[in-house]
Design a protein around this motif. Sequence first.
Motif, mmCIF file in Angstrom:
data_model
loop_
_atom_site.group_PDB
_atom_site.id
_atom_site.type_symbol
_atom_site.label_atom_id
_atom_site.label_comp_id
_atom_site.label_asym_id
_atom_site.label_seq_id
_atom_site.Cartn_x
_atom_site.Cartn_y
_atom_site.Cartn_z
ATOM 1 N N GLY A 17 -4.756 -3.689 46.958
ATOM 2 C CA GLY A 17 -5.171 -3.992 48.329
ATOM 3 C C GLY A 17 -5.580 -5.437 48.505
ATOM 4 N N TRP A 18 -6.222 -6.013 47.514
ATOM 5 C CA TRP A 18 -6.656 -7.416 47.587
ATOM 6 C C TRP A 18 -5.447 -8.356 47.604
ATOM 7 C CZ3 TRP A 18 -11.374 -9.748 48.080
ATOM 8 C CH2 TRP A 18 -11.429 -11.118 47.819
ATOM 9 N N GLY A 56 -7.757 0.174 49.639
ATOM 10 C CA GLY A 56 -6.908 0.476 48.489
ATOM 11 C C GLY A 56 -7.693 1.120 47.361
ATOM 12 N N HIS A 101 -9.012 -4.702 52.892
ATOM 13 C CA HIS A 101 -7.814 -4.089 52.307
ATOM 14 C C HIS A 101 -8.083 -3.632 50.880
ATOM 15 C CE1 HIS A 101 -4.994 -6.434 55.257
ATOM 16 N NE2 HIS A 101 -5.701 -5.488 55.849
ATOM 17 N N GLY A 102 -8.875 -4.419 50.137
ATOM 18 C CA GLY A 102 -9.216 -4.031 48.777
ATOM 19 C C GLY A 102 -10.036 -2.760 48.731
#
Length: 121
Positions: A118-119, A69, A65-66
Motif C-alpha cells: 500500500g505504501w 493495505g 494506503h499503507g
Amino acid sequence: MNRHPAAIAVALLLSVAAFSGAAAQAPLRLADRPVPRFVVWTPGGSPGVIAPATIPVAPEHRLRHGLIGGAIGAVAGFAACTVIANLVADPGSSFTTCPADTYVVMTGGGFALGFLVGWLL
C-alpha cells in the motif's frame, strides 16, 4: 539402439552453429532499449498535443494506503492461518484454529506485507 546417429550429429552441429552466431552479436545495452514514458493529455495545450505530467503522491495518502493495505494483509494472514490449520488437521476432526502465537506471526506478516504494498502503490 539409436537408428539415426547422422540426424543427431546434424542437429548438434546446427545448434552449435546457431549458438556461435548468436554469441558473436554485440550484447544489448540498456541505452539501446526504448524508455517508457507516461503521458497525460492536458486541456491547456494545443489540440492533439500530449504533454507529460507527473502526479505526486502526498505522504498522507501513502500512509492511508499503507494502513488500508496492512488491514487487508492482516485479515488475509488470519484467514490463511485458519485455512492451513484446517487442511493439515485430520480428516475426521472438527473445525481447527491456529495457536495464538501463530496467529500473531501470520497476521503481523500479512500486515507488514500489505502495508509495504500500500505504501509503494
